[in-house]
Design a protein around this motif. Structure first.
Motif, PDB file in Angstrom:
ATOM      1  N   GLU A 369       0.814  -1.212   0.000  1.00  0.00           N
ATOM      2  CA  GLU A 369       0.000   0.000   0.000  1.00  0.00           C
ATOM      3  C   GLU A 369       0.849   1.263   0.000  1.00  0.00           C
ATOM      4  O   GLU A 369       0.528   2.246  -0.682  1.00  0.00           O
ATOM      5  CB  GLU A 369      -0.930  -0.014   1.220  1.00  0.00           C
ATOM      6  N   LYS A 370       1.974   1.248   0.731  1.00  0.00           N
ATOM      7  CA  LYS A 370       2.803   2.460   0.811  1.00  0.00           C
ATOM      8  C   LYS A 370       3.442   2.789  -0.540  1.00  0.00           C
ATOM      9  O   LYS A 370       3.611   3.960  -0.885  1.00  0.00           O
ATOM     10  CB  LYS A 370       3.877   2.316   1.886  1.00  0.00           C
ATOM     11  N   PHE A 371       3.755   1.753  -1.334  1.00  0.00           N
ATOM     12  CA  PHE A 371       4.334   2.015  -2.654  1.00  0.00           C
ATOM     13  C   PHE A 371       3.270   2.517  -3.629  1.00  0.00           C
ATOM     14  O   PHE A 371       3.544   3.378  -4.465  1.00  0.00           O
ATOM     15  CB  PHE A 371       4.998   0.749  -3.193  1.00  0.00           C
ATOM     16  N   GLU A 372       2.060   1.983  -3.514  1.00  0.00           N
ATOM     17  CA  GLU A 372       0.977   2.482  -4.366  1.00  0.00           C
ATOM     18  C   GLU A 372       0.660   3.937  -4.037  1.00  0.00           C
ATOM     19  O   GLU A 372       0.433   4.756  -4.931  1.00  0.00           O
ATOM     20  CB  GLU A 372      -0.272   1.615  -4.192  1.00  0.00           C
ATOM     21  N   LYS A 373       0.659   4.263  -2.745  1.00  0.00           N
ATOM     22  CA  LYS A 373       0.413   5.643  -2.332  1.00  0.00           C
ATOM     23  C   LYS A 373       1.509   6.556  -2.860  1.00  0.00           C
ATOM     24  O   LYS A 373       1.245   7.679  -3.317  1.00  0.00           O
ATOM     25  CB  LYS A 373       0.333   5.700  -0.807  1.00  0.00           C
ATOM     26  N   GLU A 374       2.755   6.088  -2.803  1.00  0.00           N
ATOM     27  CA  GLU A 374       3.893   6.859  -3.318  1.00  0.00           C
ATOM     28  C   GLU A 374       3.759   7.088  -4.815  1.00  0.00           C
ATOM     29  O   GLU A 374       4.051   8.181  -5.319  1.00  0.00           O
ATOM     30  CB  GLU A 374       5.178   6.104  -3.007  1.00  0.00           C
ATOM     31  N   MET A 375       3.286   6.072  -5.541  1.00  0.00           N
ATOM     32  CA  MET A 375       3.150   6.179  -6.992  1.00  0.00           C
ATOM     33  C   MET A 375       2.046   7.160  -7.378  1.00  0.00           C
ATOM     34  O   MET A 375       2.203   7.959  -8.313  1.00  0.00           O
ATOM     35  CB  MET A 375       2.849   4.798  -7.583  1.00  0.00           C
ATOM     36  N   LEU A 376       0.913   7.143  -6.641  1.00  0.00           N
ATOM     37  CA  LEU A 376      -0.231   7.990  -6.999  1.00  0.00           C
ATOM     38  C   LEU A 376      -0.070   9.435  -6.529  1.00  0.00           C
ATOM     39  O   LEU A 376      -0.778  10.319  -7.015  1.00  0.00           O
ATOM     40  CB  LEU A 376      -1.512   7.391  -6.422  1.00  0.00           C
ATOM     41  N   ASP A 377       0.842   9.689  -5.600  1.00  0.00           N
ATOM     42  CA  ASP A 377       1.076  11.047  -5.097  1.00  0.00           C
ATOM     43  C   ASP A 377       1.770  11.887  -6.172  1.00  0.00           C
ATOM     44  O   ASP A 377       2.823  11.503  -6.702  1.00  0.00           O
ATOM     45  CB  ASP A 377       1.936  10.971  -3.840  1.00  0.00           C
ATOM     46  N   LEU A 378       1.226  13.040  -6.502  1.00  0.00           N
ATOM     47  CA  LEU A 378       1.776  13.900  -7.558  1.00  0.00           C
ATOM     48  C   LEU A 378       3.098  14.562  -7.156  1.00  0.00           C
ATOM     49  O   LEU A 378       3.831  15.049  -8.026  1.00  0.00           O
ATOM     50  CB  LEU A 378       0.773  14.985  -7.939  1.00  0.00           C
ATOM     51  N   GLN A 508     -14.209  -7.092  -6.784  1.00  0.00           N
ATOM     52  CA  GLN A 508     -14.290  -5.648  -6.978  1.00  0.00           C
ATOM     53  C   GLN A 508     -13.031  -4.932  -6.513  1.00  0.00           C
ATOM     54  O   GLN A 508     -12.664  -3.889  -7.065  1.00  0.00           O
ATOM     55  CB  GLN A 508     -15.517  -5.101  -6.230  1.00  0.00           C
ATOM     56  N   ASP A 509     -12.355  -5.483  -5.496  1.00  0.00           N
ATOM     57  CA  ASP A 509     -11.144  -4.827  -5.007  1.00  0.00           C
ATOM     58  C   ASP A 509     -10.041  -4.836  -6.061  1.00  0.00           C
ATOM     59  O   ASP A 509      -9.316  -3.839  -6.237  1.00  0.00           O
ATOM     60  CB  ASP A 509     -10.662  -5.495  -3.726  1.00  0.00           C
ATOM     61  N   ILE A 510      -9.911  -5.943  -6.815  1.00  0.00           N
ATOM     62  CA  ILE A 510      -8.899  -6.016  -7.877  1.00  0.00           C
ATOM     63  C   ILE A 510      -9.277  -5.093  -9.032  1.00  0.00           C
ATOM     64  O   ILE A 510      -8.411  -4.428  -9.622  1.00  0.00           O
ATOM     65  CB  ILE A 510      -8.741  -7.469  -8.360  1.00  0.00           C
ATOM     66  N   ILE A 511     -10.576  -5.039  -9.342  1.00  0.00           N
ATOM     67  CA  ILE A 511     -11.037  -4.155 -10.428  1.00  0.00           C
ATOM     68  C   ILE A 511     -10.733  -2.701 -10.087  1.00  0.00           C
ATOM     69  O   ILE A 511     -10.220  -1.936 -10.931  1.00  0.00           O
ATOM     70  CB  ILE A 511     -12.543  -4.364 -10.677  1.00  0.00           C
ATOM     71  N   GLU A 512     -11.017  -2.306  -8.841  1.00  0.00           N
ATOM     72  CA  GLU A 512     -10.755  -0.922  -8.444  1.00  0.00           C
ATOM     73  C   GLU A 512      -9.260  -0.624  -8.434  1.00  0.00           C
ATOM     74  O   GLU A 512      -8.823   0.472  -8.821  1.00  0.00           O
ATOM     75  CB  GLU A 512     -11.356  -0.662  -7.060  1.00  0.00           C
ATOM     76  N   GLU A 513      -8.458  -1.595  -8.025  1.00  0.00           N
ATOM     77  CA  GLU A 513      -6.998  -1.397  -8.028  1.00  0.00           C
ATOM     78  C   GLU A 513      -6.487  -1.180  -9.443  1.00  0.00           C
ATOM     79  O   GLU A 513      -5.657  -0.293  -9.694  1.00  0.00           O
ATOM     80  CB  GLU A 513      -6.309  -2.611  -7.399  1.00  0.00           C
TER      81      GLU A 513
END
Length: 732
Positions: A369-378, A508-513
């Motif tokens: 989760e922390k890497f996904e958050k890092e990736m989505l942060d502008l 649905q969780d995989i689809i949203e990801e």
């Protein structure tokens, strides 16, 4: 070609037509080749033949053959009008053109790669071959893959179809002896060719792009199955010689003693196992394959190759390739570039231990989760553009536009597990966690996002249909549309059946990801540890990775242009040698492309192979039985193009608008302004273009074979046929 009747002013006319590509891609149209005249006034046998389906086809073939013979005779007339014209003969059509495309590759083989002298040295020092030259035959086999790829058996039957073919005295068995030679000296040949090129260009290896592909065989059995079949057959014959009955033989074959002996035999011959079933990239799951690992440098030139059994995972090919590169070229500060299929923490740790750098694609789905958050942060993102040369450039250092292509670089710790000695309480191997420090690059592309969202909607549609149909799967999937399925495990009904998984809903969780991560990609990289190494900038890292597509282009050329598959040899040594010959041919192709680019010519691999295949000359005999003039058949069809002969006129013989001199002038002017592909290749490798017709001395001078005698320009069997044609003409 085919026949068709068309009605014009209440009169029926018979036409000979041919199907040609249309103006739009993927379309075809019919072109009139010849008007055969008023159908009702044609001879009765022609009219009757047209009404019969089978006879109609034969009639069309007959007209086509006559037209071709007329074209060749017209070409002879052209030659006959020159000052040094040979005697025109009626048996001209009994001769066939000779290919000279290999002579354009000869300077590259001998000078740029230096393989002639290396092979001659190895032949003299390590073989007992005296009656034929390995260099000539190996050059022929490599050049043939660019000109007319075929099996080695067919290659032995086509060896005389070339202008100056010093390999024509080599018998078929020696073709396979040559493959044995390549297998024995494969590493030495590749190393010498690469080092010769580096010396020529004064370059060095800075980046090694690495990837794997596989090639398949037209056989239903893998090597282990063949070993079982052969051992069983051998044992059966031995028992028959001992006068055992069929029942006794069958009983022995089903005994534990035979099974133990068979196991020992397989263990003894396990080094010969190469053709095995595995994860085929061309969905050839029913056929055995071999894995080919290839490394190319920053210019797209092959620098190393390895061949593995088809059931070897690609991840296990990385370490041997690194060791091979270090041993061959003493590389110290290069970057090792690969796709995400070869991203293994243990292998990347090994690369760092060797003090090398790496640039490897990284999966973004199912990450922490922390890497996904890092990736989505502008924060930290910068917009970029890709210029015409394929280089990544930072567009601006100010505020970032989130709807434009962007990237950012972050520090990264890659964690992984490795097996260690001992087992857990449950009996499983013990594992310990390790980590390596590197950097990660996140990129975002609006075009990629649009494409991935469209693909996701298609996958959701397929998954929803599977749920409504009660789809049963053998096991859960982690990729593709099946990964979106929520399944329930169902027990097997009988002992023979396997448990299955029934689709009951969507995850649905995989689809949203996947929706959140659409448009994003990532790669991890680390700089070489050598203190003198020049580190790549962030933009250069991106550029380097995106040039990994060059190795896919190499595989495409080897599969389509060189016909690396299916493989037409059986023995392990011959299979490996075949793959190495394809790599040497790829070196020749890359050299041709480089030299064309240096002359500001653009030429695809397909266009090069087509041009070399159409590089044909036809010797026209004189009364003494030796060639006096050579007709350039590769350019002769170009001479009769409509733009040279007049509007809507397909052949010079049909043209009543322009005289011969005018057509010739237009043709020469066009060829000077827009050189044909074969002319461009000859110019690029340092040779001159061939005229439409020329003398023997002129042909030898242009193609760089000055020292070759006139008798050796033709294979003995061709020369014999050549003289028969002359004698028959003199008698007539």
């Amino acid at each position: 070609m085919f026949l068709s009747i068309r009605k014009i002013r209440n009169q029926r006319y018979l036409y000979l037509l041919e199907t040609v590509p249309g103006k739009k891609k993927g379309t075809h149209t019919n072109r009139i080749v010849k008007n055969l005249g008023n159908f009702d006034k044609l001879p009765e046998e022609v009219r009757n033949a047209y009404l019969d389906k089978k006879a109609k086809r034969e009639l069309a073939k007959s007209f086509e053959l006559k037209l071709r013979e007329k074209d060749i005779s017209s070409a002879v007339d052209t030659v006959a009008k020159t000052d040094a014209a040979p005697t025109r003969i009626s048996n001209f059509n009994r001769l066939f053109p000779l290919n000279y495309g290999h002579l354009a590759l000869k300077p590259l083989w001998e000078k740029d790669l230096g393989l002639k002298y290396k092979i001659e040295y190895l032949q003299k020092s390590s073989t007992e071959i005296k009656t034929w030259r390995l260099n000539d035959l190996l050059f022929y086999l490599c050049a043939l893959k660019l000109i007319d790829p075929k099996s080695y058996f067919s290659a032995s039957n086509s060896k005389s179809n070339f202008l100056y073919c010093p390999w024509n005295n080599v018998v078929q068995d020696n073709f396979y002896r040559a493959l044995d030679f390549v297998y024995d000296h494969r590493e030495s040949l590749i190393k010498h060719a690469v080092k010769s090129r580096l010396e020529q260009t004064k370059g060095q290896i800075k980046v090694a792009f690495f990837d794997c592909t596989n090639t398949w065989f037209e056989t239903p059995y893998d090597d282990i199955t063949w070993q079982v079949i052969r051992y069983t057959r051998k044992t059966t014959l031995r028992l028959r010689d001992q006068s055992l009955s069929k029942e006794e033989i069958q009983a022995y074959l089903e005994s534990n003693e035979f099974l133990e002996n068979l196991t020992d035999e397989l263990e003894l011959n396990k080094e010969d196992v190469l053709r095995m079933r595995g994860r085929s990239k061309e969905s050839r799951f029913a056929q055995p394959i071999v894995t080919v690992a290839l490394a190319i440098d920053q210019t797209g030139f092959p620098i190393d190759c390895k061949v593995y059994a088809g059931n070897i995972a690609e991840i296990h090919t990385v370490e041997p390739m690194i060791e091979s590169l270090k041993k061959k070229y003493s590389v110290k500060d290069i970057y090792f570039v690969a796709d995400k299929g070869l991203n293994s923490g243990q292998k990347l740790e090994k690369i760092q231990e060797e003090k090398l750098g790496f640039v490897v694609a990284q999966k973004i789905n199912a990450q922490q989760e922390k890497f996904e958050k890092e990736m989505l942060d502008l924060t930290g993102y910068r917009n970029y553009i890709v210029d015409d040369s394929g280089m990544f450039r930072v567009k601006s250092e100010g505020s970032v536009d989130k709807d434009k292509a962007r990237f950012k670089v972050c520090d990264h710790v890659k964690k992984f597990y490795v097996e260690i000695e001992g087992t857990t309480k449950s009996g499983k191997p013990k594992k310990e966690q390790r980590s390596i420090n590197c950097k990660i690059v996140y990129t975002f592309s609006p075009a990629r996002r649009e494409r991935e969202l469209k693909d996701l909607e298609m996958q959701i549609s397929k998954a929803a249909k599977a749920v409504s149909d009660g789809y049963l799967a053998g096991n859960p999937y982690k990729s593709g549309w099946r990964a979106l399925l929520q399944t329930n495990k169902e027990a097997a009904q009988t002992p023979e059946e396997k448990e299955q998984y029934r689709a009951v809903g969507l995850k649905q969780d995989i689809i949203e990801e996947r929706r959140r991560n659409a448009g994003y990609a990532a790669l991890v990289f680390s700089h070489p540890k050598d203190k003198d190494a020049a580190a790549l900038t962030d933009e250069e890292v991106l550029t380097t990775y995106h040039r990994l597509a060059g190795i896919e282009d190499c595989f495409r050329v080897m599969k389509s242009s060189f016909s690396i598959r299916p493989v037409h040899v059986r023995l392990k040594e011959h299979i490996v040698a075949h793959c190495y010959l394809c790599v040497l041919s790829l070196m020749l192709m890359r050299l041709v492309q480089e030299k064309l680019e240096a002359k500001k010519y653009t030429c695809s691999a397909e266009k090069i192979t087509h041009a070399l295949a159409q590089a044909l000359v036809l010797p026209t005999p004189s009364s003494d039985g030796m060639p006096q003039m050579w007709l350039n058949m590769g350019l002769d069809p170009q001479f009769h193009r409509p733009e040279f002969t007049g509007k809507k006129k397909a052949r010079l013989s049909q043209n009543a608008l322009e005289d011969h001199g005018s057509v010739w002038h237009t043709y020469e002017k066009h060829r000077e302004e827009t050189p044909f592909a074969v002319d461009q290749i000859l110019e690029a490798v340092g040779l001159n273009k061939l005229p439409l017709y020329g003398s023997t001395g002129e042909i030898k001078r242009i193609l760089g074979i000055h020292s070759v005698t006139e008798e050796n320009m033709l294979a003995p069997e061709y020369l014999e046929n050549y003289r028969h044609v002359v004698n028959d003409n003199l008698r007539s």
